[in-house]
Scaffold this motif. Structure first.
Motif, PDB file in Angstrom:
ATOM      1  N   PRO A 287      14.179  14.130  -4.125  1.00  0.00           N
ATOM      2  CA  PRO A 287      12.945  13.529  -4.632  1.00  0.00           C
ATOM      3  C   PRO A 287      12.994  12.021  -4.499  1.00  0.00           C
ATOM      4  N   SER A 288      11.880  11.450  -4.172  1.00  0.00           N
ATOM      5  CA  SER A 288      11.804   9.993  -4.035  1.00  0.00           C
ATOM      6  C   SER A 288      10.603   9.482  -4.783  1.00  0.00           C
ATOM      7  N   LYS A 289      10.719   8.226  -5.271  1.00  0.00           N
ATOM      8  CA  LYS A 289       9.629   7.607  -6.023  1.00  0.00           C
ATOM      9  C   LYS A 289       8.705   6.866  -5.075  1.00  0.00           C
ATOM     10  N   GLU A 290       7.403   6.849  -5.435  1.00  0.00           N
ATOM     11  CA  GLU A 290       6.446   6.111  -4.640  1.00  0.00           C
ATOM     12  C   GLU A 290       6.670   4.621  -4.854  1.00  0.00           C
ATOM     13  N   PRO A 291       6.572   3.776  -3.839  1.00  0.00           N
ATOM     14  CA  PRO A 291       6.803   2.340  -4.029  1.00  0.00           C
ATOM     15  C   PRO A 291       5.692   1.710  -4.839  1.00  0.00           C
ATOM     16  N   THR A 292       6.048   0.843  -5.759  1.00  0.00           N
ATOM     17  CA  THR A 292       5.075   0.131  -6.548  1.00  0.00           C
ATOM     18  C   THR A 292       4.692  -1.156  -5.853  1.00  0.00           C
ATOM     19  N   LYS A 293       3.502  -1.651  -6.146  1.00  0.00           N
ATOM     20  CA  LYS A 293       3.032  -2.891  -5.537  1.00  0.00           C
ATOM     21  C   LYS A 293       3.719  -4.057  -6.215  1.00  0.00           C
ATOM     22  N   SER A 294       4.491  -4.772  -5.480  1.00  0.00           N
ATOM     23  CA  SER A 294       5.223  -5.910  -6.016  1.00  0.00           C
ATOM     24  C   SER A 294       5.207  -7.019  -4.995  1.00  0.00           C
ATOM     25  N   PRO A 295       5.478  -8.250  -5.448  1.00  0.00           N
ATOM     26  CA  PRO A 295       5.515  -9.358  -4.495  1.00  0.00           C
ATOM     27  C   PRO A 295       6.641  -9.216  -3.512  1.00  0.00           C
ATOM     28  N   ASP A 296       6.502  -9.936  -2.413  1.00  0.00           N
ATOM     29  CA  ASP A 296       7.546  -9.900  -1.393  1.00  0.00           C
ATOM     30  C   ASP A 296       8.842 -10.443  -1.940  1.00  0.00           C
ATOM     31  N   VAL A 297       9.948  -9.926  -1.473  1.00  0.00           N
ATOM     32  CA  VAL A 297      11.261 -10.416  -1.837  1.00  0.00           C
ATOM     33  C   VAL A 297      11.642 -11.536  -0.912  1.00  0.00           C
ATOM     34  N   PRO A 298      12.754 -12.286  -1.295  1.00  0.00           N
ATOM     35  CA  PRO A 298      13.087 -13.429  -0.470  1.00  0.00           C
ATOM     36  C   PRO A 298      13.424 -13.140   0.933  1.00  0.00           C
ATOM     37  N   ASN A 299      13.796 -11.975   1.232  1.00  0.00           N
ATOM     38  CA  ASN A 299      14.189 -11.672   2.601  1.00  0.00           C
ATOM     39  C   ASN A 299      13.022 -11.392   3.514  1.00  0.00           C
ATOM     40  N   GLY A 300      11.736 -11.343   2.920  1.00  0.00           N
ATOM     41  CA  GLY A 300      10.567 -11.201   3.763  1.00  0.00           C
ATOM     42  C   GLY A 300      10.069  -9.822   4.014  1.00  0.00           C
ATOM     43  N   ASN A 301      10.599  -8.752   3.431  1.00  0.00           N
ATOM     44  CA  ASN A 301      10.121  -7.403   3.667  1.00  0.00           C
ATOM     45  C   ASN A 301       8.784  -7.226   2.985  1.00  0.00           C
ATOM     46  N   SER A 302       7.826  -6.556   3.666  1.00  0.00           N
ATOM     47  CA  SER A 302       6.508  -6.316   3.120  1.00  0.00           C
ATOM     48  C   SER A 302       6.426  -4.904   2.571  1.00  0.00           C
ATOM     49  N   PRO A 303       5.413  -4.611   1.698  1.00  0.00           N
ATOM     50  CA  PRO A 303       5.247  -3.260   1.193  1.00  0.00           C
ATOM     51  C   PRO A 303       4.988  -2.258   2.280  1.00  0.00           C
ATOM     52  N   ALA A 304       4.329  -2.673   3.399  1.00  0.00           N
ATOM     53  CA  ALA A 304       4.059  -1.718   4.469  1.00  0.00           C
ATOM     54  C   ALA A 304       5.352  -1.202   5.077  1.00  0.00           C
ATOM     55  N   SER A 305       6.325  -2.098   5.272  1.00  0.00           N
ATOM     56  CA  SER A 305       7.599  -1.646   5.841  1.00  0.00           C
ATOM     57  C   SER A 305       8.331  -0.739   4.874  1.00  0.00           C
ATOM     58  N   GLY A 306       8.216  -0.991   3.541  1.00  0.00           N
ATOM     59  CA  GLY A 306       8.852  -0.112   2.558  1.00  0.00           C
ATOM     60  C   GLY A 306       8.245   1.266   2.569  1.00  0.00           C
ATOM     61  N   ASN A 307       6.893   1.347   2.652  1.00  0.00           N
ATOM     62  CA  ASN A 307       6.240   2.662   2.722  1.00  0.00           C
ATOM     63  C   ASN A 307       6.651   3.403   3.989  1.00  0.00           C
ATOM     64  N   HIS A 308       6.716   2.670   5.110  1.00  0.00           N
ATOM     65  CA  HIS A 308       7.103   3.308   6.364  1.00  0.00           C
ATOM     66  C   HIS A 308       8.513   3.879   6.269  1.00  0.00           C
ATOM     67  N   THR A 309       9.415   3.160   5.644  1.00  0.00           N
ATOM     68  CA  THR A 309      10.800   3.640   5.495  1.00  0.00           C
ATOM     69  C   THR A 309      10.849   4.896   4.637  1.00  0.00           C
ATOM     70  N   ILE A 310      10.083   4.915   3.547  1.00  0.00           N
ATOM     71  CA  ILE A 310      10.089   6.084   2.650  1.00  0.00           C
ATOM     72  C   ILE A 310       9.526   7.307   3.356  1.00  0.00           C
ATOM     73  N   TRP A 311       8.425   7.113   4.095  1.00  0.00           N
ATOM     74  CA  TRP A 311       7.863   8.265   4.820  1.00  0.00           C
ATOM     75  C   TRP A 311       8.820   8.736   5.919  1.00  0.00           C
ATOM     76  N   THR A 312       9.535   7.828   6.531  1.00  0.00           N
ATOM     77  CA  THR A 312      10.520   8.235   7.540  1.00  0.00           C
ATOM     78  C   THR A 312      11.618   9.081   6.928  1.00  0.00           C
ATOM     79  N   VAL A 313      12.097   8.664   5.738  1.00  0.00           N
ATOM     80  CA  VAL A 313      13.135   9.448   5.048  1.00  0.00           C
ATOM     81  C   VAL A 313      12.614  10.837   4.693  1.00  0.00           C
ATOM     82  N   LYS A 314      11.363  10.894   4.215  1.00  0.00           N
ATOM     83  CA  LYS A 314      10.774  12.197   3.882  1.00  0.00           C
ATOM     84  C   LYS A 314      10.684  13.078   5.125  1.00  0.00           C
ATOM     85  N   PHE A 315      10.218  12.506   6.242  1.00  0.00           N
ATOM     86  CA  PHE A 315      10.049  13.288   7.462  1.00  0.00           C
ATOM     87  C   PHE A 315      11.384  13.833   7.941  1.00  0.00           C
ATOM     88  N   VAL A 316      12.432  12.986   7.904  1.00  0.00           N
ATOM     89  CA  VAL A 316      13.768  13.455   8.294  1.00  0.00           C
ATOM     90  C   VAL A 316      14.253  14.549   7.361  1.00  0.00           C
TER      91      VAL A 316
END
Length: 405
Positions: A287-316
């Motif tokens: 089971p995985s949690k849905e990503p919450t809307k939060s500001p960008d972290v210092p490393n520059g990752n956006s929420p879109a990339s986080g959602n894409h990663t979660i869906w990739t994990v689910k698909f695998v």
């Protein structure tokens, strides 16, 4: 002779008496002018002397050539770091000479000071509320000043350059910039300032350089978007919200270290395939949690990339579940086929045993007199009995005939 004497007397009064009186008067006037002129041009204005005496005392009376705590003539005596215009002090420049103490409360008594530079010293305390309204260049960076920015900065309407960087200033930036329309360079960097940028910063129509990095300033940057900035540094703060597009036109714009939200909404991702109802929910699914809307972290990752990663994990995960389920089904089918073959083989063995003469019956039947004893058929190692060919049958018949005869 009498006539000549009478005529010579008036001539003597005209030639001798008037010239000495005029010359004396001219010389006296000239001496008065020469004596008064130096006094009016060189003697330092008394109120400026009082102000600089108070500053010297507040700084702890350091060893500065010419400076005294009471009286003196800074402009005539050329005190170190003091600049004058006529009888007025217009500049005090004492950078990097390890000054301590504080600024005191006599700065407002300067009548014509334009430049105050005391950077890179060890001056502590707070910035006084009473500041000279004639100041244009105000530099106190690299000291140990604490407290908040004074609200009386709003009275410095002639200010063009101000740097208070690398101190210990804290609190919000006051809303004091409405009348500072001539301010060109402003530096509040490396302090502990908090809160949002005040609305009056939008009135700084001459501002080209703004350094406020390394603070804890929050809010958005909307108030800066219409300023003529050429150098903007806001790194390592708490700014949020999208960056106004106009600020990307600033030639030197440094913004790293802020939790900015993305200004472009992420595109919707395709829905994940539903899991097969025959699959066991406990196999391979994490089971995985849905990503919450939060500001960008210092490393520059956006929420879109986080959602894409979660869906990739689910698909695998779904693929792994399908593969495991397929392997289980194949193993079950192979097990059933093996069972079926085993049962069929057992039936064939039982059927073949019926055609074989049982071992326990051989030699137990009563034999007749004169008949040859029939030998027991040796135990066969295989389940099926090999049938006799024609030659073997003829030999057996001949042997029986010979025995009976």
């Amino acid at each position: 002779m009498d006539a000549r004497a009478a005529m010579s007397k008036p001539l003597r009064s005209v030639r001798v008496a008037p010239p000495p009186l005029a010359a004396r008067a001219a010389v006296l006037l000239l001496l008065l002018l020469l004596s008064a002129l130096p006094l009016s041009l060189t003697y330092t204005y008394e109120q400026d002397v009082f102000a600089i005496n108070g500053l010297y005392t507040a700084l702890g009376s350091p060893s500065l050539p010419g400076w005294v705590t009471n009286g003196g003539d800074p402009c005539v005596e050329n005190w170190q770091g003091v600049g004058c215009a006529a009888s007025n002090i217009t500049a005090i420049t004492l950078n990097g000479i390890s000054l301590g103490g504080q600024l005191g409360n006599t700065l407002a008594n300067f009548t014509s000071i334009i430049t105050l530079e005391l950077s890179n010293n060890n001056i502590g305390g707070t910035i006084p509320d009473n500041l000279p309204v004639t100041i244009q260049r105000f530099f106190l960076s690299g000291n140990q000043l604490s407290g908040s920015l004074p609200s009386t900065l709003s009275t410095l309407t002639l200010l063009t350059d101000m740097s208070l960087s690398s101190n210990r200033l804290s609190g919000d930036i006051p809303d004091v910039f409405s009348a500072l329309t001539g301010l060109i360079n402003l530096d509040f960097s490396s302090n502990n300032l908090t809160g949002p940028l005040p609305p009056s910063m939008g009135n700084l129509k001459a501002l080209t350089t703004l350094h406020i990095q390394d603070n804890q300033i929050s809010g958005t940057l909307n108030v800066l978007q219409d300023l003529p900035l050429k150098d903007l540094n806001i790194q390592n703060n708490l700014f949020s919200g999208p960056v106004p597009p106009k600020l990307f036109n600033v030639p030197n714009f440094q913004r790293d270290g802020n939790p900015f939200n993305t200004s472009i909404a992420p595109s919707p991702l395709p829905a994940a395939p539903a899991p097969s109802p025959s699959l066991s929910p406990s196999i391979g699914h994490v089971p995985s949690k849905e990503p919450t809307k939060s500001p960008d972290v210092p490393n520059g990752n956006s929420p879109a990339s986080g959602n894409h990663t979660i869906w990739t994990v689910k698909f695998v995960g779904y693929i792994l579940v399908g593969v495991v389920s397929a392997v289980v089904i194949v193993l079950m089918v192979m097990f059933c086929v093996s069972k079926h073959k085993d049962r069929k083989s057992k039936k064939e063995i039982r059927k073949s045993k019926k055609d074989v003469y049982p071992k326990n019956k051989i030699g137990r039947e009563p034999q007749r007199l004169g008949e040859a004893k029939i030998k027991e058929v040796p135990e066969m190692k295989e389940h099926l009995v090999k049938p006799m060919n024609t030659v073997e049958k003829q030999l057996q018949m001949w042997f029986l005939i010979q025995v009976r005869s």
